[in-house]
Enzyme design. Structure first.
Site, PDB file in Angstrom:
ATOM      1  N   ARG A  27       0.720  -1.296  -0.163  1.00  0.00           N
ATOM      2  CA  ARG A  27       0.127  -0.137  -0.039  1.00  0.00           C
ATOM      3  C   ARG A  27       0.879   1.461   0.098  1.00  0.00           C
ATOM      4  NH1 ARG A  27      -5.539  -1.029   1.427  1.00  0.00           N
ATOM      5  NH2 ARG A  27      -6.055   0.935   1.520  1.00  0.00           N
ATOM      6  N   ARG A  79      -3.727   7.213   0.320  1.00  0.00           N
ATOM      7  CA  ARG A  79      -4.262   8.447   0.798  1.00  0.00           C
ATOM      8  C   ARG A  79      -3.255   9.047   1.980  1.00  0.00           C
ATOM      9  NH1 ARG A  79      -9.957   6.884   2.283  1.00  0.00           N
ATOM     10  NH2 ARG A  79      -9.060   4.997   2.810  1.00  0.00           N
ATOM     11  N   ARG A  99      -7.324  11.623  -5.990  1.00  0.00           N
ATOM     12  CA  ARG A  99      -8.596  10.996  -5.358  1.00  0.00           C
ATOM     13  C   ARG A  99      -9.481  12.083  -5.274  1.00  0.00           C
ATOM     14  NH1 ARG A  99     -12.039   8.784  -3.425  1.00  0.00           N
ATOM     15  NH2 ARG A  99     -12.223   7.022  -2.077  1.00  0.00           N
ATOM     16  N   ASP A 140      -6.821  -3.305  -7.010  1.00  0.00           N
ATOM     17  CA  ASP A 140      -7.289  -4.017  -5.789  1.00  0.00           C
ATOM     18  C   ASP A 140      -7.631  -5.488  -5.959  1.00  0.00           C
ATOM     19  OD1 ASP A 140      -8.224  -2.947  -2.829  1.00  0.00           O
ATOM     20  OD2 ASP A 140      -9.451  -4.631  -3.430  1.00  0.00           O
ATOM     21  N   TYR A 152     -14.193 -12.557   0.659  1.00  0.00           N
ATOM     22  CA  TYR A 152     -14.980 -11.312   0.458  1.00  0.00           C
ATOM     23  C   TYR A 152     -16.142 -11.695  -0.305  1.00  0.00           C
ATOM     24  CZ  TYR A 152     -11.510  -8.529   2.171  1.00  0.00           C
ATOM     25  OH  TYR A 152     -10.409  -7.689   3.058  1.00  0.00           O
TER      26      TYR A 152
END
Ligand code: CP3
Length: 340
Positions: free
Chosen positions: A23, A27, A36, A72, A146
């Site tokens: 990662r 952000r 973003r 992702d 998921y």
């Protein structure tokens, strides 16, 4: 191209310890925030020029030794007929959910062409990058959580109910996700990635026994078929699963901070390792940060080869300056270590 990272992936000792961060684009970086603000996360993943730009940001800013494709683990689920959403501050949502054998027919064979934007991003990046590019996918088990739960959960009740109540059906789901994942990773290799990482974030929710039954055979099948580039297998909370991890024959095992690299090296003889700083160490003082970093670098000398990383992704509250200082420190200290 700078090849220190790839050499370490192949098990060779290197002049210094290469480093990249899970990662590393995100952000915590103002350059990421700027883009973003204009686009939602999925649009960024699906627009090759933007995904490529965001992949490059940490390479330029931090000076890390490898790039990881901006995407992702859930993205390929759209190509098998499911819907995905990323809801602000709530994490991802996947639907419809498959919680029993009867619902397996909601899945369709992977439409690999619909993931063309990923392969286009890879092609742009391999032209521009001066460091190797890592492609990735989730392990079939982590992906299954998921598909079954619809998001991240605390206790994985639906996953374990499906697993233990209809184990044959669960294996069918794993079989399906394994084929889809393998196809997806092979296409990433064809598009030009130099290495692959398989993310098994949730492997550690399984007992070692169930890891061997429900997770390991599928990861092994994928690793066995991917022979042309090095494969890194990341898992967390798996200090009790080391014997099984060894059997996977991954080029590199990425471990978290719950086990010392030195102990892992002793248990996993002749294994290349990646890791394993607690990402939240970066929220403390530099003194505490560098103390732990030194220990990891010294311990890492016991492994067949070592790639520095965090035990999990960069936290959103991380200071970019501190992360950059960490990269410089790793390069300098590990270079000195080899001259002693
Ligand atoms: O490592 C990288 O920089 C490459 C890109 C990457 C992302 N996610 C970008 C992302 C990778 C390799 C992942 C993997 C991923 N995604 C995992 C496995 C690794 C891990 O962290 O355990 C998992 C479980 C996911 C699922 C996921 N995606 C969650 C739970 C979330 C929301 C929580 C969060 O941290 O924001 C995401 C969103 C996501 N994936 C973001 C990014 C940059 C945040 C998007 C944004 O709002 O800007």
């Amino acid at each position: 191209m700078k090849d220190t990272f790839l050499k370490a992936c192949q098990g060779f000792k290197t002049d210094y310890t290469p480093v990249w961060f899970m990662r590393q684009a995100g952000r915590y970086m103002k350059e990421y925030q700027k883009i973003r603000q204009k686009y939602d996360f999925l649009t960024m993943c699906k627009t090759p020029e933007i995904a490529a730009e965001v992949t490059l940001q940490p390479i330029k800013i931090l000076g890390v030794d490898a790039a990881i494709l901006f995407s992702d683990i859930l993205v390929p689920l759209e190509a098998v007929g499911l819907k995905i959403e990323f809801i602000e501050d709530k994490g991802p949502k996947v639907y419809p959910n498959i919680r029993d054998e009867e619902n397996l027919n909601l899945l369709k064979n992977i439409e690999i062409d619909s993931l063309d934007y990923v392969f286009k991003t890879i092609k742009i990046l391999t032209k521009e990058l001066e460091v190797p590019l890592i492609g990735f996918a989730a392990s079939p088990f982590t992906l299954a959580t998921y598909v079954i739960e619809g998001g991240t959960t605390k206790d994985f009740v639906n996953t374990k109910r499906f697993m233990f109540a209809q184990s044959e059906g669960f294996h069918k789901l794993m079989d399906f996700l394994t084929d889809a994942t393998l196809n997806y990773l092979q296409e990433q290799v064809k598009a030009g990635v130099h290495a692959l990482q398989i993310f098994d974030t949730w492997a550690g929710i399984l007992s070692p026994f169930d890891y061997e039954v429900f997770c390991k055979p599928y990861v092994k099948r994928i690793i066995n078929k991917l022979k042309s580039v090095p494969v890194i297998y990341f898992s967390s909370n798996t200090a009790g699963h080391l014997n099984h991890l060894k059997d996977l024959d991954a080029d590199v095992l990425s471990i978290d901070w719950r086990i010392d690299i030195r102990d892992a090296s002793l248990a996993l003889k002749d294994q290349s390792l990646q890791g394993n700083l607690d990402p939240l160490t970066l929220l403390g003082t530099e003194e505490e940060l560098f103390k732990r970093t030194e220990k990891i670098l010294i311990d890492g000398m016991n492994a067949k080869s070592h790639i520095f990383n965090l035990g999990h992704g960069v936290n959103i509250n991380t200071s970019v300056d501190k992360l950059k200082k960490l990269v410089d420190f790793i390069h300098e200290f590990s270079h000195k270590l080899r001259r002693i």
